[in-house]
Design a protein around this motif. Structure first.
Motif, mmCIF file in Angstrom:
data_model
loop_
_atom_site.group_PDB
_atom_site.id
_atom_site.type_symbol
_atom_site.label_atom_id
_atom_site.label_comp_id
_atom_site.label_asym_id
_atom_site.label_seq_id
_atom_site.Cartn_x
_atom_site.Cartn_y
_atom_site.Cartn_z
ATOM 1 N N MET A 170 1.006 -1.110 0.028
ATOM 2 C CA MET A 170 -0.056 0.046 -0.040
ATOM 3 C C MET A 170 0.755 1.114 0.071
ATOM 4 S SD MET A 170 -2.692 1.429 2.948
ATOM 5 C CE MET A 170 -3.006 3.026 2.891
ATOM 6 N N LEU A 171 2.008 1.015 0.631
ATOM 7 C CA LEU A 171 2.852 2.409 0.813
ATOM 8 C C LEU A 171 3.702 2.545 -0.334
ATOM 9 C CD1 LEU A 171 3.615 2.265 4.381
ATOM 10 C CD2 LEU A 171 1.969 3.639 3.379
ATOM 11 N N ASP A 172 3.633 1.846 -1.594
ATOM 12 C CA ASP A 172 4.514 1.999 -2.655
ATOM 13 C C ASP A 172 4.413 3.394 -3.205
ATOM 14 O OD1 ASP A 172 5.543 -0.362 -2.072
ATOM 15 O OD2 ASP A 172 4.375 -1.651 -3.816
ATOM 16 N N GLU A 173 3.139 3.845 -3.812
ATOM 17 C CA GLU A 173 2.845 5.049 -4.243
ATOM 18 C C GLU A 173 2.256 5.928 -3.516
ATOM 19 O OE1 GLU A 173 3.750 5.633 -7.566
ATOM 20 O OE2 GLU A 173 4.760 3.446 -7.498
ATOM 21 N N VAL A 174 2.819 6.336 -2.449
ATOM 22 C CA VAL A 174 2.172 7.626 -1.520
ATOM 23 C C VAL A 174 2.934 8.817 -1.504
ATOM 24 C CG1 VAL A 174 1.005 5.555 -0.161
ATOM 25 C CG2 VAL A 174 3.214 6.675 0.425
ATOM 26 N N SER A 175 2.204 9.776 -0.961
ATOM 27 C CA SER A 175 2.849 10.822 -0.463
ATOM 28 C C SER A 175 3.644 10.795 0.656
ATOM 29 C CB SER A 175 2.142 11.933 -0.524
ATOM 30 O OG SER A 175 0.950 12.003 0.212
ATOM 31 N N PHE A 176 4.403 11.807 1.220
ATOM 32 C CA PHE A 176 5.009 11.841 2.357
ATOM 33 C C PHE A 176 4.202 11.944 3.294
ATOM 34 C CE2 PHE A 176 6.434 14.329 6.139
ATOM 35 C CZ PHE A 176 7.363 13.644 6.645
ATOM 36 N N GLY A 177 2.909 12.822 3.331
ATOM 37 C CA GLY A 177 1.832 13.175 4.226
ATOM 38 C C GLY A 177 1.223 11.822 4.278
ATOM 39 N N GLU A 178 0.990 11.127 3.377
ATOM 40 C CA GLU A 178 0.251 9.780 3.576
ATOM 41 C C GLU A 178 1.013 8.709 4.311
ATOM 42 O OE1 GLU A 178 -2.354 10.020 -0.741
ATOM 43 O OE2 GLU A 178 -0.393 9.153 -0.869
ATOM 44 N N PHE A 179 2.334 8.795 3.754
ATOM 45 C CA PHE A 179 3.456 7.673 4.597
ATOM 46 C C PHE A 179 3.215 7.941 6.026
ATOM 47 C CE2 PHE A 179 7.217 6.358 5.914
ATOM 48 C CZ PHE A 179 7.581 5.256 5.605
ATOM 49 N N ILE A 180 3.133 9.230 6.363
ATOM 50 C CA ILE A 180 3.481 9.553 7.887
ATOM 51 C C ILE A 180 2.094 9.194 8.573
ATOM 52 C CG2 ILE A 180 3.711 11.373 9.578
ATOM 53 C CD1 ILE A 180 6.356 10.378 8.075
ATOM 54 N N THR A 181 0.899 9.074 8.023
ATOM 55 C CA THR A 181 -0.348 9.082 8.704
ATOM 56 C C THR A 181 -0.550 7.719 8.670
ATOM 57 O OG1 THR A 181 -1.515 11.097 7.228
ATOM 58 C CG2 THR A 181 -2.793 9.312 8.074
ATOM 59 N N VAL A 182 -0.199 6.905 7.909
ATOM 60 C CA VAL A 182 -0.262 5.538 7.974
ATOM 61 C C VAL A 182 0.660 4.993 8.992
ATOM 62 C CG1 VAL A 182 0.384 3.316 6.895
ATOM 63 C CG2 VAL A 182 -1.100 4.985 5.503
ATOM 64 N N LYS A 183 1.872 5.546 8.970
ATOM 65 C CA LYS A 183 2.809 5.170 10.181
ATOM 66 C C LYS A 183 2.417 5.622 11.414
ATOM 67 C CE LYS A 183 5.340 2.708 7.685
ATOM 68 N NZ LYS A 183 5.482 1.182 7.742
ATOM 69 N N ARG A 184 1.844 6.955 11.707
ATOM 70 C CA ARG A 184 1.403 7.322 12.892
ATOM 71 C C ARG A 184 0.290 6.359 13.432
ATOM 72 N NH1 ARG A 184 -2.791 10.142 13.634
ATOM 73 N NH2 ARG A 184 -3.267 10.972 11.523
ATOM 74 N N LYS A 185 -0.642 6.185 12.368
ATOM 75 C CA LYS A 185 -1.910 5.177 13.162
ATOM 76 C C LYS A 185 -1.306 3.933 13.293
ATOM 77 C CE LYS A 185 -5.237 7.882 10.449
ATOM 78 N NZ LYS A 185 -6.172 8.090 9.330
ATOM 79 N N GLN A 186 -0.458 3.318 12.204
ATOM 80 C CA GLN A 186 -0.067 1.962 13.063
ATOM 81 C C GLN A 186 0.903 2.045 14.599
ATOM 82 O OE1 GLN A 186 2.821 0.812 9.578
ATOM 83 N NE2 GLN A 186 1.242 0.152 8.771
ATOM 84 N N ALA A 187 1.624 3.237 14.667
ATOM 85 C CA ALA A 187 2.203 3.317 16.111
ATOM 86 C C ALA A 187 1.042 3.845 17.184
ATOM 87 C CB ALA A 187 3.231 4.402 16.030
ATOM 88 N N LYS A 188 -0.143 3.857 16.789
ATOM 89 C CA LYS A 188 -1.215 4.223 17.546
ATOM 90 C C LYS A 188 -0.979 5.624 18.190
ATOM 91 C CE LYS A 188 -2.415 -0.539 18.751
ATOM 92 N NZ LYS A 188 -2.731 -0.908 17.303
#
Length: 120
Positions: free
Chosen positions: A1-19
């Motif tokens: 899912m994180l192959d074609e994302v923007s910086f902001g989208e990447f950080i959002t996903v990682k932030r949510k994964q880290a709760k």
């Protein structure tokens, strides 16, 4: 899912994964939640290198995700830039600069460099 994302989208996903909530991560990084929200939505470019390093630690990014974060962060800048972690490496090793200039001179592309590294 994180192959074609923007910086902001990447950080959002990682932030949510880290709760983390935006407010929690912003507080951890001594940023305003409005600023971090704007970064995640692509309204603002990625933060400075020092904040990116703290963000990588807070989000417990592995080496691959950390590299991806730096690459995506560089793409948010208004000028062509090299990811800061790579730039610091290059700046501290004159042989790396010589190597890159030699690769440019001989028009060696990334695929050819990988073949050299892998001994093919």
């Amino acid at each position: 899912m994180l192959d074609e994302v923007s910086f902001g989208e990447f950080i959002t996903v990682k932030r949510k994964q880290a709760k983390y909530t935006i407010k929690d991560l912003a507080s951890t990084l001594s940023l305003s939640s409005t600023y971090l929200c704007n970064v995640e939505h692509g309204v603002r470019p990625a933060p400075s290198y020092d904040i990116l390093v703290m963000m990588a630690c807070a989000l417990e990014l592995n080496d691959i995700d950390r590299s991806k974060m730096f690459d995506l962060a560089a793409k948010t800048k208004h000028r062509i830039t090299v990811p800061q972690d790579i730039l610091e490496y290059i700046e501290h090793d004159n042989d790396v600069c010589l190597f890159l200039r030699t690769a440019i001179k001989h028009k060696i592309n990334g695929k050819q460099l990988l073949e050299l590294i892998n001994g093919k």
